[in-house]
Design a protein around this motif. Structure first.
Motif, short mmCIF file in Angstrom:
data_model
loop_
_atom_site.label_atom_id
_atom_site.label_comp_id
_atom_site.label_asym_id
_atom_site.label_seq_id
_atom_site.Cartn_x
_atom_site.Cartn_y
_atom_site.Cartn_z
N HIS A 99 7.20 21.52 55.86
CA HIS A 99 7.67 20.31 56.45
C HIS A 99 8.38 20.56 57.79
CE1 HIS A 99 6.06 17.63 53.30
NE2 HIS A 99 6.59 18.35 52.43
N LEU A 100 9.13 21.58 57.68
CA LEU A 100 10.01 22.12 58.83
C LEU A 100 9.18 22.28 60.20
CD1 LEU A 100 13.28 24.30 58.77
CD2 LEU A 100 11.20 24.54 60.39
N ILE A 101 8.19 22.95 59.79
CA ILE A 101 7.20 23.52 60.97
C ILE A 101 6.46 22.30 61.37
CG2 ILE A 101 5.26 25.05 61.53
CD1 ILE A 101 7.76 26.46 61.36
N LYS A 109 11.32 13.92 59.96
CA LYS A 109 12.55 13.86 59.91
C LYS A 109 13.41 14.26 61.01
CE LYS A 109 16.39 13.56 57.51
NZ LYS A 109 16.94 12.17 57.43
N ASN A 110 13.91 13.64 61.66
CA ASN A 110 14.90 14.08 62.89
C ASN A 110 14.20 14.62 64.04
OD1 ASN A 110 17.09 13.39 61.38
ND2 ASN A 110 17.49 15.68 60.45
N HIS A 240 13.35 17.65 72.11
CA HIS A 240 11.96 16.97 71.58
C HIS A 240 11.84 15.60 71.97
CE1 HIS A 240 13.89 15.04 68.24
NE2 HIS A 240 14.61 16.19 68.02
N THR A 241 13.11 14.74 72.20
CA THR A 241 13.05 13.38 72.52
C THR A 241 12.43 13.15 73.84
OG1 THR A 241 15.26 13.38 73.31
CG2 THR A 241 14.85 13.05 71.05
N THR A 242 12.27 14.07 74.73
CA THR A 242 11.94 13.91 76.27
C THR A 242 10.83 14.75 76.54
OG1 THR A 242 13.25 15.46 77.20
CG2 THR A 242 14.21 13.21 77.06
N ALA A 413 18.88 20.18 55.96
CA ALA A 413 18.69 18.65 56.18
C ALA A 413 17.72 18.05 55.14
CB ALA A 413 18.28 18.37 57.56
N LEU A 414 16.59 19.02 55.12
CA LEU A 414 15.70 18.69 53.87
C LEU A 414 16.40 18.55 52.81
CD1 LEU A 414 12.38 20.89 55.50
CD2 LEU A 414 12.79 18.27 55.37
#
Length: 485
Positions: A99-101, A109-110, A240-242, A413-414
């Protein structure tokens, strides 16, 4: 009159202990504790307590004491990522890594979902040659006869072992493994420099316009050398938001990787074995990743590949999965006595080895790499590497999996999400039972725990074996269907 038959001597210790546990006043609780471990191979035994209170009313909301358990202790999972040590916990680690990758490729998530449109590549970096080895394919992967004159089968144990062990550079191979983590760190530095050079801008200008994120995993080749698989992604300056600038393309990333592979190197100096240059091998791959697509490398395939190798150790190279260092003397072969003198360690008889290297059930090539790592570790110039501690890893001392801070979410976080879900389930159960709802954010928890041991009681091991069987059967039915239907 004949005496009653005594069968105690024919009952196994595990069954005898299970019968003893079954006679406790709360055997159901024993079974529940073992089931909650999901088949963990080496659970941690703890003793202590936890009390949760409401600071406003001073009321005790929840309390738990291990002494209230039928066995007087709490069992928790070992959390070992290695499949060779604990298949149950490694499955959880692999799922989290997947899930992280995947979140770093398609969002989650995030991580913003727009990340799926960012250029990304799956990069494989290999070790150089330290001498000719037995092969059954050429550099293009096509079948060919080995230089020894034999056409080796895919399962031939001679594959990837030296053609001439006497001339093979074992010292160079072990030192390459020992410094592979540092070489990777240097590669990431040179990658940014190569990108700036490719775009014709300064590194400061590059950092202001583009961010490079990555996640990597190490894998052992059959010849006993690690290579790295990495996901490398372009982001905008804010992560990652931009989106990255339009000129930051996959082709630019591929060109920069090729340049960084050539430039990244370390020089190791030694009076005993001479100078060694640590560098990447000439063979490397840079493939595009298609997020949520149907290409050759999709986000799901890459995430599954990384998760698979994140739970492995060096067993792919045929070595052992345990340290060879004698723990009482820390591999030194001696212990300091009361008089301050060095006394021969009685546990290893002065060898520093928990078990003799010559007695290990490994192939000749692997044994020589282990012996070389052990010997190099005792040279003064390599003392800080502590290679005797990592001899079973053939010298590799780095992390098997790692990522840059901005690549994706974190394993912590997971786990927090999983913990919050369990709390929500418990809260829902209390609500169904008519217990008033509690605001968890206002509560204060105090606890005190002490380690007791590792492992199960013999009877608990039988219960855990049944849990593992049930899990394996359920997975087989899910993938293959129920054969009785």
């Amino acid at each position: 009159m004949s005496r009653p038959l005594d069968l105690r001597h024919v009952i196994s210790p595990g069954l005898r202990d299970l019968i003893e546990l079954a006679n406790t006043h709360d055997f159901d609780r024993v079974q529940e504790q073992v089931r909650n471990l999901r088949g963990c191979s080496s659970p941690v035994n703890l003793h202590g307590w936890t009390i949760t209170t409401d600071p406003a009313t001073k009321e005790v909301v929840r309390s738990y004491r291990s002494e209230d358990e039928p066995t007087g202790r709490l069992l928790t999972t070992c959390g070992n990522r290695r499949a060779s040590r604990c298949p149950a916990c490694s499955r959880v680690y692999a799922a989290d890594t997947y899930h992280l990758i995947k979140a770093g490729l398609s969002g989650g998530k995030n991580v913003a979902e727009t990340v799926r449109d960012h250029p990304s590549a799956f990069v494989t970096l290999t070790a150089p040659s330290f001498g000719p080895v037995h092969r059954n394919t050429d550099s293009a992967g096509k079948p060919r006869r080995c230089r020894c004159g034999i056409q080796h089968g895919d399962d031939d144990p001679a594959l990837s072992t030296p053609l001439n062990p006497a001339t093979y550079d074992y010292a160079g191979a072990v030192l390459w493994n020992a410094h592979a983590g540092q070489l990777w760190a240097r590669f990431t530095t040179y990658l940014r420099r190569a990108l700036a050079k490719h775009f014709g801008i300064t590194q400061k200008a590059l950092n202001a316009a583009l961010r490079v994120s990555f996640a990597k995993v190490a894998e052992y080749q059959k010849r006993g050398l690690v290579h790295f698989h990495a996901v490398i992604r372009f982001d905008g300056p804010d992560g990652h938001t931009t989106p990255p600038p339009a000129w930051a393309t996959f082709d630019a990333l591929k060109a920069a990787v090729g340049l960084a592979v050539k430039q990244a190197r370390l020089t190791i100096e030694s009076d005993s074995i001479g100078e060694r240059v640590i560098a990447w091998g000439r063979r490397f791959k840079v493939d595009p990743i298609t997020a949520l697509g149907d290409g050759e490398l999709t986000d799901s395939k890459v995430a599954g590949y990384v998760a698979k190798y994140a739970t492995k150790n060096a067993e792919g190279a045929g070595t052992v999965d345990r340290t060879l260092m004698c723990r009482p003397c820390a591999g030194r072969g001696y212990q300091r006595g009361p008089d301050g003198f060095h006394d021969r360690c009685p546990d290893c008889d002065g060898t520093g080895q928990a078990e003799p290297i010559k007695a290990l059930p490994v192939a000749r090539h692997v044994r020589q790499m282990i012996r070389t790592a052990w010997d190099l570790g005792h040279l003064p110039e390599f003392a800080e590497l502590k290679l005797w501690k990592w001899a079973h890893m053939l010298g590799f001392r780095g992390h098997f999996s790692s990522k840059s801070r901005a690549y994706s979410t974190t394993l912590g976080a997971l786990r927090d999400v999983r913990r919050a879900w369990r709390l929500a389930q418990a809260e829902a159960a209390r609500a169904r039972a008519g217990v008033p709802t509690i605001d968890e954010t206002t509560l204060v928890t105090a606890s005190s725990w002490a380690y007791l041991a590792t492992g199960y009681r013999p009877g608990e091991e039988l219960l855990a074996a049944q849990v593992r069987h049930d899990i394996t059967h359920a997975e087989r039915v899910k993938s293959e269907g129920d054969p009785w239907l």
